[in-house]
Design a protein around this motif. Structure first.
Motif, mmCIF file in Angstrom:
data_model
loop_
_atom_site.group_PDB
_atom_site.id
_atom_site.type_symbol
_atom_site.label_atom_id
_atom_site.label_comp_id
_atom_site.label_asym_id
_atom_site.label_seq_id
_atom_site.Cartn_x
_atom_site.Cartn_y
_atom_site.Cartn_z
ATOM 1 N N ARG A 66 3.291 6.970 -6.776
ATOM 2 C CA ARG A 66 2.311 7.754 -7.548
ATOM 3 C C ARG A 66 2.148 9.173 -7.001
ATOM 4 O O ARG A 66 1.434 9.983 -7.600
ATOM 5 C CB ARG A 66 0.947 7.053 -7.526
ATOM 6 N N SER A 67 2.802 9.476 -5.885
ATOM 7 C CA SER A 67 2.614 10.787 -5.248
ATOM 8 C C SER A 67 3.239 11.908 -6.068
ATOM 9 O O SER A 67 4.193 11.717 -6.822
ATOM 10 C CB SER A 67 3.221 10.790 -3.841
ATOM 11 N N ASP B 144 0.807 -1.222 0.000
ATOM 12 C CA ASP B 144 0.000 0.000 0.000
ATOM 13 C C ASP B 144 0.841 1.274 0.000
ATOM 14 O O ASP B 144 0.770 2.062 -0.932
ATOM 15 C CB ASP B 144 -0.942 -0.009 1.215
ATOM 16 N N ARG C 141 1.667 3.866 -3.300
ATOM 17 C CA ARG C 141 1.100 5.215 -3.216
ATOM 18 C C ARG C 141 2.191 6.271 -3.291
ATOM 19 O O ARG C 141 2.029 7.313 -3.925
ATOM 20 C CB ARG C 141 0.283 5.393 -1.927
#
Length: 100
Positions: free
Chosen positions: A84-85, A77, A81
């Motif tokens: 992709r931030s 997770d 993430r």
């Protein structure tokens, strides 16, 4: 808090003093594992209770199950993430521009 917990566990495993083992284990438990801990990590009830029992008689492996759960959570997770931030993609594009 997940990464900080994981790093605290790695540091804990390097503890050689039996006298320090109990106090370090208690500090990590209170900071990351206990319900309503200031930097509580997201682990299931069974893992939390197992870790609570392990800390009563601490060993270098008393956080292994909790650390494994947190590592898995980060892998599945948090890390995707992060990739992709905006902060990461901006840094990546800056680096690529410098290399071009």
């Amino acid at each position: 808090e997940n990464l900080e917990f994981w790093l605290a566990c790695e540091d804990f495993k390097k503890t050689r003093s039996a006298a320090k083992l109990a106090s370090k284990a208690q500090r990590i438990f209170e900071e990351f594992i206990d319900v309503q801990a200031p930097r509580e990590v997201n682990i299931d009830f069974q893992t939390r209770e197992l870790t609570r029992r392990n800390v009563q008689e601490p060993s270098l492996s008393c956080f292994d199950q909790a650390q494994g759960k947190v590592h898995s959570l980060m892998e599945k997770d948090s890390y995707p993430r992060f990739l992709r931030s905006k902060i990461y993609t901006d840094l990546l594009s800056q680096t690529q521009r410098r290399l071009s």
